[in-house]
Design a protein around this motif. Sequence first.
Motif, PDB file in Angstrom:
ATOM      1  N   PRO A   6      59.954  52.188  23.260  1.00 36.39           N
ATOM      2  CA  PRO A   6      59.938  51.264  22.117  1.00 36.39           C
ATOM      3  C   PRO A   6      58.954  50.132  22.358  1.00 36.39           C
ATOM      4  N   PRO A   7      58.295  49.706  21.308  1.00 37.20           N
ATOM      5  CA  PRO A   7      57.320  48.621  21.471  1.00 37.20           C
ATOM      6  C   PRO A   7      57.976  47.341  21.957  1.00 37.20           C
ATOM      7  N   VAL A   8      57.281  46.692  22.877  1.00 41.60           N
ATOM      8  CA  VAL A   8      57.789  45.434  23.422  1.00 41.60           C
ATOM      9  C   VAL A   8      57.403  44.301  22.481  1.00 41.60           C
ATOM     10  N   PRO A   9      58.350  43.560  21.978  1.00 43.64           N
ATOM     11  CA  PRO A   9      57.996  42.468  21.065  1.00 43.64           C
ATOM     12  C   PRO A   9      57.129  41.428  21.755  1.00 43.64           C
ATOM     13  N   ALA A  10      56.163  40.947  21.004  1.00 45.33           N
ATOM     14  CA  ALA A  10      55.258  39.930  21.555  1.00 45.33           C
ATOM     15  C   ALA A  10      56.027  38.649  21.819  1.00 45.33           C
ATOM     16  N   PRO A  11      55.710  37.981  22.891  1.00 42.31           N
ATOM     17  CA  PRO A  11      56.409  36.725  23.181  1.00 42.31           C
ATOM     18  C   PRO A  11      56.162  35.695  22.098  1.00 42.31           C
ATOM     19  N   ALA A  12      57.170  34.928  21.847  1.00 40.14           N
ATOM     20  CA  ALA A  12      57.042  33.888  20.821  1.00 40.14           C
ATOM     21  C   ALA A  12      55.947  32.919  21.203  1.00 40.14           C
ATOM     22  N   ARG A  13      55.151  32.564  20.217  1.00 39.63           N
ATOM     23  CA  ARG A  13      54.037  31.658  20.462  1.00 39.63           C
ATOM     24  C   ARG A  13      54.562  30.237  20.545  1.00 39.63           C
ATOM     25  N   THR A  14      54.283  29.642  21.627  1.00 40.81           N
ATOM     26  CA  THR A  14      54.730  28.265  21.831  1.00 40.81           C
ATOM     27  C   THR A  14      53.576  27.322  21.628  1.00 40.81           C
ATOM     28  N   THR A  15      53.889  26.165  21.203  1.00 44.26           N
ATOM     29  CA  THR A  15      52.876  25.143  20.971  1.00 44.26           C
ATOM     30  C   THR A  15      52.762  24.259  22.203  1.00 44.26           C
ATOM     31  N   SER A  16      51.582  24.154  22.723  1.00 42.81           N
ATOM     32  CA  SER A  16      51.348  23.316  23.894  1.00 42.81           C
ATOM     33  C   SER A  16      51.633  21.864  23.551  1.00 42.81           C
ATOM     34  N   PRO A  17      52.227  21.115  24.468  1.00 43.03           N
ATOM     35  CA  PRO A  17      52.484  19.702  24.191  1.00 43.03           C
ATOM     36  C   PRO A  17      51.222  18.950  23.834  1.00 43.03           C
ATOM     37  N   ALA A  18      50.068  19.366  24.419  1.00 39.15           N
ATOM     38  CA  ALA A  18      48.824  18.657  24.137  1.00 39.15           C
ATOM     39  C   ALA A  18      48.361  18.891  22.713  1.00 39.15           C
ATOM     40  N   ARG A  19      48.817  20.036  22.087  1.00 40.37           N
ATOM     41  CA  ARG A  19      48.388  20.352  20.742  1.00 40.37           C
ATOM     42  C   ARG A  19      49.411  19.928  19.697  1.00 40.37           C
ATOM     43  N   ARG A  20      50.531  19.443  20.129  1.00 38.10           N
ATOM     44  CA  ARG A  20      51.588  19.070  19.210  1.00 38.10           C
ATOM     45  C   ARG A  20      51.194  17.785  18.486  1.00 38.10           C
ATOM     46  N   PRO A  21      51.094  17.836  17.159  1.00 36.04           N
ATOM     47  CA  PRO A  21      50.680  16.616  16.463  1.00 36.04           C
ATOM     48  C   PRO A  21      51.726  15.514  16.592  1.00 36.04           C
ATOM     49  N   ARG A  22      51.278  14.361  16.868  1.00 36.58           N
ATOM     50  CA  ARG A  22      52.196  13.249  16.991  1.00 36.58           C
ATOM     51  C   ARG A  22      51.458  11.974  16.614  1.00 36.58           C
ATOM     52  N   SER A  23      52.209  10.998  16.178  1.00 35.39           N
ATOM     53  CA  SER A  23      51.610   9.738  15.754  1.00 35.39           C
ATOM     54  C   SER A  23      51.374   8.832  16.959  1.00 35.39           C
ATOM     55  N   LEU A  24      50.199   8.228  16.964  1.00 33.71           N
ATOM     56  CA  LEU A  24      49.870   7.295  18.034  1.00 33.71           C
ATOM     57  C   LEU A  24      50.184   5.856  17.645  1.00 33.71           C
ATOM     58  N   LEU A  25      50.734   5.668  16.451  1.00 35.95           N
ATOM     59  CA  LEU A  25      50.995   4.308  15.983  1.00 35.95           C
ATOM     60  C   LEU A  25      51.911   3.526  16.914  1.00 35.95           C
ATOM     61  N   PRO A  26      53.012   4.107  17.416  1.00 34.67           N
ATOM     62  CA  PRO A  26      53.842   3.310  18.345  1.00 34.67           C
ATOM     63  C   PRO A  26      53.071   2.863  19.582  1.00 34.67           C
ATOM     64  N   LEU A  27      52.233   3.748  20.135  1.00 34.17           N
ATOM     65  CA  LEU A  27      51.435   3.355  21.293  1.00 34.17           C
ATOM     66  C   LEU A  27      50.425   2.282  20.924  1.00 34.17           C
ATOM     67  N   ASN A  28      49.840   2.385  19.730  1.00 34.64           N
ATOM     68  CA  ASN A  28      48.915   1.353  19.280  1.00 34.64           C
ATOM     69  C   ASN A  28      49.598  -0.003  19.193  1.00 34.64           C
ATOM     70  N   LEU A  29      50.808  -0.021  18.639  1.00 32.55           N
ATOM     71  CA  LEU A  29      51.540  -1.286  18.499  1.00 32.55           C
ATOM     72  C   LEU A  29      51.899  -1.861  19.860  1.00 32.55           C
ATOM     73  N   VAL A  30      52.299  -0.991  20.786  1.00 31.52           N
ATOM     74  CA  VAL A  30      52.610  -1.461  22.135  1.00 31.52           C
ATOM     75  C   VAL A  30      51.368  -2.038  22.795  1.00 31.52           C
ATOM     76  N   SER A  31      50.228  -1.375  22.619  1.00 29.26           N
ATOM     77  CA  SER A  31      48.982  -1.851  23.215  1.00 29.26           C
ATOM     78  C   SER A  31      48.579  -3.208  22.657  1.00 29.26           C
ATOM     79  N   VAL A  32      48.683  -3.364  21.327  1.00 33.20           N
ATOM     80  CA  VAL A  32      48.326  -4.643  20.705  1.00 33.20           C
ATOM     81  C   VAL A  32      49.257  -5.752  21.194  1.00 33.20           C
ATOM     82  N   ALA A  33      50.553  -5.459  21.236  1.00 35.56           N
ATOM     83  CA  ALA A  33      51.516  -6.461  21.706  1.00 35.56           C
ATOM     84  C   ALA A  33      51.227  -6.853  23.153  1.00 35.56           C
ATOM     85  N   ALA A  34      50.886  -5.877  23.990  1.00 37.77           N
ATOM     86  CA  ALA A  34      50.574  -6.176  25.384  1.00 37.77           C
ATOM     87  C   ALA A  34      49.309  -7.019  25.491  1.00 37.77           C
ATOM     88  N   GLY A  35      48.320  -6.723  24.663  1.00 36.22           N
ATOM     89  CA  GLY A  35      47.088  -7.510  24.682  1.00 36.22           C
ATOM     90  C   GLY A  35      47.311  -8.953  24.266  1.00 36.22           C
TER      91      GLY A  35
END
Length: 266
Positions: A6-35
């Motif tokens: 029987p055909p072996v099912p292809a492994p589920a495609r996982t999304t690399s953490p580096a490619r996972r879209p995420r907002s940088l706004l919290p980091l921007n706010l932290v950086s501004v506050a630190a500055g």
Amino acid sequence: MAVVTPPVPAPARTTSPARRPRSLLPLNLVSVAAGVGLWWALAAAGLQFPTPAEVAVQAGRMAADGTLLDDAVASLLRVLTGFVLGSAAAIVVGFLMGWYAVARGLFEPWIQFFRTIPPLAMLPLVLVLLGIDETPKVFVIFLAAFLSCVISTYQGVVSVERTLINAARVLGAGDATVFARVVVPASTPFILVGMRVGLGAAWATLVAAELLAAQEGLGHRMQTAQLYYDLPTIFVGIVSIGVLGLLMDRALLLGGNRLTRWQETR
């Protein structure tokens, strides 16, 4: 009897953490506050810095009497005019250099020559030749934006994969179609990077450009405040230039992302 595996099912495609879209706004706010916190700490430690509160108060005074708005609008118009004209000229010249060997041979020596000369070094000559009105101020900003963008545009054209051009020609595309459908889209990311660098160069040249007998502008206001050791006003000018430059860069980046949706992101 053959055994059917029987055909072996292809492994589920996982999304690399580096490619996972995420907002940088919290980091921007932290950086501004630190500055801002670091700025406040340096002022409290005895360095001759006005505190953020003092700068905010001075900005409020300048905004109330209309000085800040008038200066910001004057500087913004100069930067926009020089940047738009410089980028447009750089894109045309860069495409010509990348597409035609004759244009490359004619333009490249002069571009490399002027790239070694800081635009600010042209101020005395520009002042003598063009006078003291808006023209020399815009020209110096134009020169800074042009020299920063033209090489990136040229590099984008010559970096287009030859395979894409050959494939288009095999399909019957002429020079005009290849240029419009292959070269221009493939060069767009390079052009946008060059424009962002040119925008930074335009703002960096602004203060010196407004030394040329300017009556208003953020650079002019900072130069006047220097005579009276008015540090809060100087900081208001610095913060205003930084904020305006950041907003223009974000707008340019947003427009660039829309133009290059096809490009693979990492």
